[in-house]
Design an enzyme around this catalytic site. Structure first.
Site, PDB file in Angstrom:
ATOM      1  CB  ILE A   1      32.470 -18.137  -1.821  1.00  0.00           C
ATOM      2  CG1 ILE A   1      33.198 -17.509  -0.622  1.00  0.00           C
ATOM      3  CG2 ILE A   1      31.065 -17.577  -1.896  1.00  0.00           C
ATOM      4  CD1 ILE A   1      33.349 -15.974  -0.739  1.00  0.00           C
ATOM      5  CB  SER A   2      33.038 -22.329   2.258  1.00  0.00           C
ATOM      6  OG  SER A   2      33.717 -23.162   1.357  1.00  0.00           O
ATOM      7  CD  GLN A   3      26.987 -21.851   6.501  1.00  0.00           C
ATOM      8  OE1 GLN A   3      27.147 -23.043   6.185  1.00  0.00           O
ATOM      9  NE2 GLN A   3      26.154 -21.461   7.412  1.00  0.00           N
TER      10      GLN A   3
ATOM     11  NE  ARG B   1      31.551 -14.909   2.310  1.00  0.00           N
ATOM     12  CZ  ARG B   1      30.361 -15.463   2.048  1.00  0.00           C
ATOM     13  NH1 ARG B   1      29.265 -14.744   2.140  1.00  0.00           N
ATOM     14  NH2 ARG B   1      30.274 -16.752   1.731  1.00  0.00           N
TER      15      ARG B   1
END
Ligand code: SAM
Length: 213
Positions: A60-62, A34
């Site tokens: 960027i999502s969780q 990530r």
């Protein structure tokens, strides 16, 4: 980079503690770096379970949100998947570990350029990218077994339904510009089955079959 290995392991353990059970999904998180998908100055936060800004007003999502969505798709590794809203490209690479082929469309060219580089660096080879309006789908490669929409739509874009294989599913947040209900749409012949999953908050899906700019 090995300096991030421990942090990535801890993220996977945290996802497990949050209730993520699907081992193939957990493995995808373990395999996906990530830190390549967040701005350089934020790499120390890359393995927190939080959404982070990626520029151009997008995030960027969780990770736990990604995990939940990926579990819902129940991929076996044989599918052709379409993702609408590449963003950073992180979820694209998670998908690349769970499906045979991934096609992803992003409307913001600058984001897609950065995502393309990070995806290349991650080593994913079964991903094709397109800059454009994802509400139109990607007809040349249809039908898709699964379609994942990562922005909130007023309704299911008709071209996406047309490009969905029989038995295929679309996971899409539907509702207002700011708040939506995550919805799983399954195609059964000419019928569509809708299942509400729960509340969601996504940026708007902007395009011909989405919201106006
Ligand atoms: N899943 C991504 C990640 O892992 O970084 C985050 C996606 S972000 C929440 C939603 C993305 O959808 C944004 O990058 C936005 O530019 C994109 N988007 C909005 N409308 C779109 C459209 N019609 N076609 C393609 N992308 C669109």
């Amino acid at each position: 980079m090995s300096q991030f290995h421990g942090a990535r392991r801890r993220l996977v353990e945290q996802l497990q503690q949050c209730g993520v059970r699907d081992l193939t999904v957990l493995r995808a998180f373990d395999l996906t770096p990530r830190h390549l998908f967040v701005p350089t100055g934020m790499r120390h936060r890359a393995y927190e379970d939080s959404a982070l800004p990626i520029g151009n007003g997008q995030t960027i999502s969780q990770p736990s949100t990604h995990a939940r969505y990926l579990e819902l798709l129940r991929l076996t590794g044989r599918e052709k998947v379409l993702e609408i809203g590449t963003g950073s490209g992180y979820q694209t690479v998670l998908l690349s570990h769970l499906a045979a082929q991934v096609f992803s469309i992003e409307r913001v060219g600058a984001l897609l350029d950065r995502a393309r580089e990070a995806i290349r660096e991650s080593g994913a080879r079964n991903v094709s990218l397109l800059v454009g309006d994802g509400t139109l789908g990607w007809r040349d490669y249809s039908p898709f077994d699964a379609i994942l929409v990562t922005a909130g739509a007023p309704s299911v874009p008709a071209p996406l339904v047309e490009q969905l294989a029989d038995g295929g599913r679309i996971l899409i947040p539907i509702g207002g510009r700011e708040e939506q209900t995550l919805t799983l749409v399954t195609r059964r012949g000419s019928e569509l089955e809708h299942r509400d999953i729960g509340p969601a908050r996504f940026v708007p899906l902007i395009g011909t079959f989405g919201w106006p700019k």
